[in-house]
Design an enzyme around this catalytic site. Structure first.
Site, PDB file in Angstrom:
ATOM      1  N   ARG A 250       0.851  -1.191   0.000  1.00 15.74           N
ATOM      2  CA  ARG A 250       0.000   0.000   0.000  1.00 15.74           C
ATOM      3  C   ARG A 250       0.884   1.237   0.000  1.00 15.74           C
ATOM      4  NH1 ARG A 250      -3.368  -3.178  -1.080  1.00 15.74           N
ATOM      5  NH2 ARG A 250      -5.471  -3.444  -0.224  1.00 15.74           N
ATOM      6  N   GLU A 278      -5.527   6.566  -6.821  1.00 15.22           N
ATOM      7  CA  GLU A 278      -5.694   5.559  -7.874  1.00 15.22           C
ATOM      8  C   GLU A 278      -7.058   5.738  -8.537  1.00 15.22           C
ATOM      9  OE1 GLU A 278      -4.989   1.681  -6.235  1.00 15.22           O
ATOM     10  OE2 GLU A 278      -2.916   2.113  -5.717  1.00 15.22           O
ATOM     11  N   HIS A 297      -1.832  -1.398  -9.830  1.00 17.72           N
ATOM     12  CA  HIS A 297      -2.400  -2.130  -8.686  1.00 17.72           C
ATOM     13  C   HIS A 297      -2.957  -3.487  -9.131  1.00 17.72           C
ATOM     14  CE1 HIS A 297      -4.280  -1.440  -4.458  1.00 17.72           C
ATOM     15  NE2 HIS A 297      -3.948  -2.716  -4.640  1.00 17.72           N
TER      16      HIS A 297
END
Length: 339
Positions: A250, A278, A297
């Protein structure tokens, strides 16, 4: 004896994607009665409450509502929740444990995919395969011994010092993948005991030692108050020249502004799969950095991992019904150190 009443809150299109034919067949064998979410959207809390009354077990996943008092008051027979995803904190408040309801999750499936992606990323950065491939597409031919190759040589993982930040499911899944490379594995994790470190075959160290002495560093710690920007400016500046830094966990863990400033120096290679915002904005300064590989991601997103998620939950349900030990049970104590 008839099987349990099972409520599957995962919407039907996603259920089909996250299962195999075998796992679907097993669920039908185990359940006495199955109720599915036949819609294309996650059920709201009120929709779950309307349907959960007879359920002995729930299989849920991404987009699940929080199983708070209102939901559990409507579910007097509920004995187990099998969560077919990883990050579980927002779904399971303390009341789940207070009511004696068992809880499992499928984070191990995702962890294995993230660990494999991490290793692939590290190897790509060390061996510079994508970089050489891009040069070839442009018409180049950077042979061993050429000036460019001498400046940015291809390197091996074999025998390197590898620092793992967080002995999480991902960190532990990564260790067996590293063994063939005979790395010296260092781990920073305040929750890891010396005995557990010995069992894992790693050396437990403090964070400054790991960051300043490792040839490769990968982050696998959870989102907790104490992990917020734990990788700060001084630690980033301590990274060795030509090291490899990977964050597939993260962005929360890293001071992003300090990371950008350090990456601008082009001292070491980095691979980032996670970001504070994001999707990553088009004008993000990360996009213009050299020696930095960016991915959207997707470290845990493989076809195989996705197809195993609900199957993992079904396997846990089977173990529960047979009175066997749950492999991926989440307890109140474990949840305190999980994402």
């Amino acid at each position: 004896m008839s099987g349990p009443n099972v409520l599957v809150t995962v919407q039907r299109p996603l259920y089909e994607e996250l299962t195999t034919e075998a796992s679907r067949a097993k669920l039908h064998r185990l359940a006495g009665k199955l109720v599915f979410n036949e819609s294309g959207d996650p059920w709201s809390q009120s929709e779950v409450i309307d349907r959960i009354g007879a359920a002995d077990a729930v299989i849920n996943g991404w987009g699940s509502c929080t199983f708070d008092e209102k939901v559990l008051d409507a579910a007097p027979n509920l004995k187990i929740i099998c969560y077919s995803a990883g990050s579980i904190r927002n779904m399971a408040p303390p009341v789940v444990f207070e009511r004696g309801i068992r809880l499992t999750h499928a984070a191990q499936v995702i962890a294995e995919a993230v660990a494999e992606f991490t290793l692939a990323t590290v190897l790509a950065l060390l061996r510079r395969g994508p970089e050489y491939a891009a040069a070839m597409r442009k018409g180049g031919w950077t042979k061993y011994g050429g000036a460019a190759a001498r400046a940015r040589p291809s390197r091996e993982l074999y025998g390197k010092r590898y620092g793992i930040v967080g002995a999480s499911m991902v960190g532990r899944s990564l260790l067996p993948l590293l063994r063939p490379f005979h790395v010296e594995a260092l781990v920073y994790d305040p929750y890891l005991t010396e005995e557990a470190a010995d069992e894992l075959g790693v050396r437990k160290v403090d964070l400054p030692e790991l960051m300043s002495t490792s040839d490769v560093i990968s982050l696998h710690a959870p989102i907790l108050p104490e992990t917020r920007e734990m990788i700060d400016g001084p630690l980033l500046r301590s990274i060795k020249d030509d090291a490899v830094f990977v964050n597939n966990a993260r962005a929360w863990l890293v001071d992003s502004e300090a990371l950008i400033q350090e990456l601008k120096k082009e001292r070491f290679d980095a691979a980032l799969d996670v970001f504070d915002e994001e999707p990553l904005p088009d004008d993000s300064p990360f996009r213009g950095l050299e020696r930095t590989a960016l991915t959207p991601h997707l470290a845990g997103n493989s076809d195989e991992a996705r197809s195993r998620l609900i199957g993992s939950a079904v396997d846990e349900l089977e173990r529960f019904l047979l009175g066997k030990t749950l492999l991926y049970e989440v307890t109140r104590e474990r949840l305190a150190t999980m994402a």
